[in-house]
Design an enzyme around this catalytic site. Structure first.
Site, PDB file in Angstrom:
ATOM      1  N   THR A 167      68.191  34.098  66.913  1.00  0.00           N
ATOM      2  CA  THR A 167      68.931  35.243  66.363  1.00  0.00           C
ATOM      3  C   THR A 167      70.356  35.317  66.928  1.00  0.00           C
ATOM      4  O   THR A 167      71.267  35.781  66.248  1.00  0.00           O
ATOM      5  CB  THR A 167      68.210  36.575  66.634  1.00  0.00           C
ATOM      6  OG1 THR A 167      68.197  36.866  68.036  1.00  0.00           O
ATOM      7  CG2 THR A 167      66.781  36.526  66.133  1.00  0.00           C
ATOM      8  N   TYR A 223      76.358  45.063  72.760  1.00  0.00           N
ATOM      9  CA  TYR A 223      76.345  43.617  72.977  1.00  0.00           C
ATOM     10  C   TYR A 223      77.650  43.128  73.598  1.00  0.00           C
ATOM     11  O   TYR A 223      77.652  42.164  74.362  1.00  0.00           O
ATOM     12  CB  TYR A 223      76.053  42.884  71.664  1.00  0.00           C
ATOM     13  CG  TYR A 223      74.574  42.740  71.426  1.00  0.00           C
ATOM     14  CD1 TYR A 223      73.868  41.662  71.945  1.00  0.00           C
ATOM     15  CD2 TYR A 223      73.861  43.708  70.728  1.00  0.00           C
ATOM     16  CE1 TYR A 223      72.500  41.534  71.762  1.00  0.00           C
ATOM     17  CE2 TYR A 223      72.488  43.594  70.538  1.00  0.00           C
ATOM     18  CZ  TYR A 223      71.814  42.506  71.062  1.00  0.00           C
ATOM     19  OH  TYR A 223      70.467  42.393  70.896  1.00  0.00           O
ATOM     20  N   LEU A 235      72.058  39.173  64.548  1.00  0.00           N
ATOM     21  CA  LEU A 235      71.162  39.755  63.552  1.00  0.00           C
ATOM     22  C   LEU A 235      69.755  39.273  63.868  1.00  0.00           C
ATOM     23  O   LEU A 235      69.510  38.072  63.922  1.00  0.00           O
ATOM     24  CB  LEU A 235      71.584  39.318  62.148  1.00  0.00           C
ATOM     25  CG  LEU A 235      71.051  40.178  61.007  1.00  0.00           C
ATOM     26  CD1 LEU A 235      71.690  41.567  61.050  1.00  0.00           C
ATOM     27  CD2 LEU A 235      71.330  39.526  59.665  1.00  0.00           C
ATOM     28  N   HIS A 236      68.843  40.203  64.050  1.00  0.00           N
ATOM     29  CA  HIS A 236      67.507  39.835  64.512  1.00  0.00           C
ATOM     30  C   HIS A 236      66.468  39.800  63.381  1.00  0.00           C
ATOM     31  O   HIS A 236      66.049  38.741  62.936  1.00  0.00           O
ATOM     32  CB  HIS A 236      67.040  40.806  65.596  1.00  0.00           C
ATOM     33  CG  HIS A 236      67.916  40.849  66.802  1.00  0.00           C
ATOM     34  ND1 HIS A 236      68.108  39.755  67.624  1.00  0.00           N
ATOM     35  CD2 HIS A 236      68.657  41.855  67.342  1.00  0.00           C
ATOM     36  CE1 HIS A 236      68.923  40.082  68.620  1.00  0.00           C
ATOM     37  NE2 HIS A 236      69.259  41.339  68.462  1.00  0.00           N
ATOM     38  N   ASP A 237      66.058  40.977  62.934  1.00  0.00           N
ATOM     39  CA  ASP A 237      64.891  41.096  62.062  1.00  0.00           C
ATOM     40  C   ASP A 237      64.982  40.331  60.743  1.00  0.00           C
ATOM     41  O   ASP A 237      63.992  39.710  60.324  1.00  0.00           O
ATOM     42  CB  ASP A 237      64.606  42.575  61.787  1.00  0.00           C
ATOM     43  CG  ASP A 237      64.284  43.346  63.057  1.00  0.00           C
ATOM     44  OD1 ASP A 237      64.058  42.694  64.101  1.00  0.00           O
ATOM     45  OD2 ASP A 237      64.256  44.588  63.013  1.00  0.00           O
TER      46      ASP A 237
END
Length: 345
Positions: A167, A223, A235-237
């Site tokens: 990610t 961050y 961007l994770h999900d």
């Protein structure tokens, strides 16, 4: 429900209330310093929910019924938060592991140069995790749930894990923000209003686009200030969802590479891993420096089945597909608004 309302899908996609705490642990403090008190802070454009989350039947039973209603080997399960609900689902209904096509999880962190991603550092100390030095939040929130999934050999062989190492390759840079705010056509034509003030530039082509970017950028300062990642927040999900798209029919919409990029060209073999989770210790121990919630991976012999952990992906194509999704959402919202206007006239 507010997000589904914003894209006109609140009446089409049922949402159920899941577990309130880990399988065997007390409730954990929510990450409000990252996502705010509501979990969706950063914008005032979210509409009120048009429907309420359901409490009956229980979420696990509803998920089982929905999945069993699909043909065998077709449905994916995606988890983008703590793994509690997913672990509980397969514990209660073990036959489901043989029925689903796969499981895609966003969580964990490996480190050690698994990818070129910058994982950041805090107070001069390099980190692997984002919640503690060693642990990523989703795994730390319920390490026993994660361990349950990874130790299930049938399920592990169908699991794709998207850790921070992946990610953090996908950063919401200024160019990406412009793409999402104004659309691919305007950006490619050079029509992005770069000459506007910073305040005006935050206003996208549609209300939905502005809202989505505001949500994406809410934790950018965290961050930058805490982890030292300055290009933009990762961007994770959505990457856990994007990994599923590689298995839609024969179309590899967003290729993910699960081979060692340092391997000899032409001889690259797919990699599969045995994943272990440190379950010893409390949440407080983890905050004090324990390795609770840390994952470790062991590369399996070629051909042996295990957890798939990509090392890279086609990032430009990922953003292109994501923006196309926003285009479709814009169109759906416009159609719904037009229909509502016609009905009221």
């Amino acid at each position: 429900m507010s997000i589904l309302t914003a894209i006109g899908k609140a009446s089409e996609i049922p949402v159920y209330v899941g577990a309130s705490h880990a399988l065997h642990r007390p409730p954990m403090h929510a990450p409000t310093d990252i996502h705010g008190e509501t979990g969706l802070d950063g914008t005032d454009l979210l509409p009120p929910p048009a429907a309420a989350a359901r409490t009956s039947p229980p979420a696990i039973d509803a998920a089982y019924a929905a999945l069993k209603g699909t043909p065998p080997g077709t449905a994916w399960v995606v988890a983008t938060g703590a793994f509690t609900n997913v672990a509980a689902l397969f514990l209660k209904y073990p036959d489901l592991a043989g029925h689903v096509k796969g499981l895609s999880l966003m969580g964990g962190a490996i480190g050690g140069g698994f990818t070129p991603a910058v994982l950041g550092e805090v107070d001069g100390v390099p980190r692997v995790g984002n919640w503690t030095q060693f642990a990523e939040f989703n795994v730390l929130a319920d390490p026993e749930a994660a361990a349950t999934i990874f130790s299930n050999r049938e399920l592990a062989a169908k699991t794709t894990l998207i850790p921070l190492d992946v990610t953090h390759l996908v950063l919401t840079t200024e160019g990406v923000r412009d793409l999402l705010l104004y659309g691919r056509e305007e950006v490619e034509k050079g029509e992005t209003p770069l000459e506007r003030t910073e305040s005006d530039r935050k206003k996208g082509k549609t209300k939905l686009r502005t809202m989505l970017v505001e949500l994406l950028m809410f934790f950018a300062k965290t961050y930058k200030d805490v982890f030292g990642i300055t290009e933009g927040p990762p961007l994770h999900d959505p990457l856990a969802v994007a990994a599923v798209l590689t298995g839609v029919g024969d179309q590899h919409e967003i290729p993910f590479c699960d081979c060692d990029p340092a391997g000899e060209p032409g001889l690259a073999q797919r990699e599969r891993y045995e994943v272990s989770v440190v379950t010893e210790g409390t949440y407080e121990d983890a905050r004090a420096g324990a390795r609770t919630g840390q994952i470790t991976v062991k590369l399996l012999p070629p051909g042996e089945e295990g957890v798939r952990i990509p090392r890279s992906l086609d990032i430009p194509l990922f953003w292109k597909v994501l923006e196309e999704c926003v285009q479709r959402a814009d169109a759906a919202v416009a159609a719904a608004e037009a229909a509502a206007g016609t009905a009221s006239n």
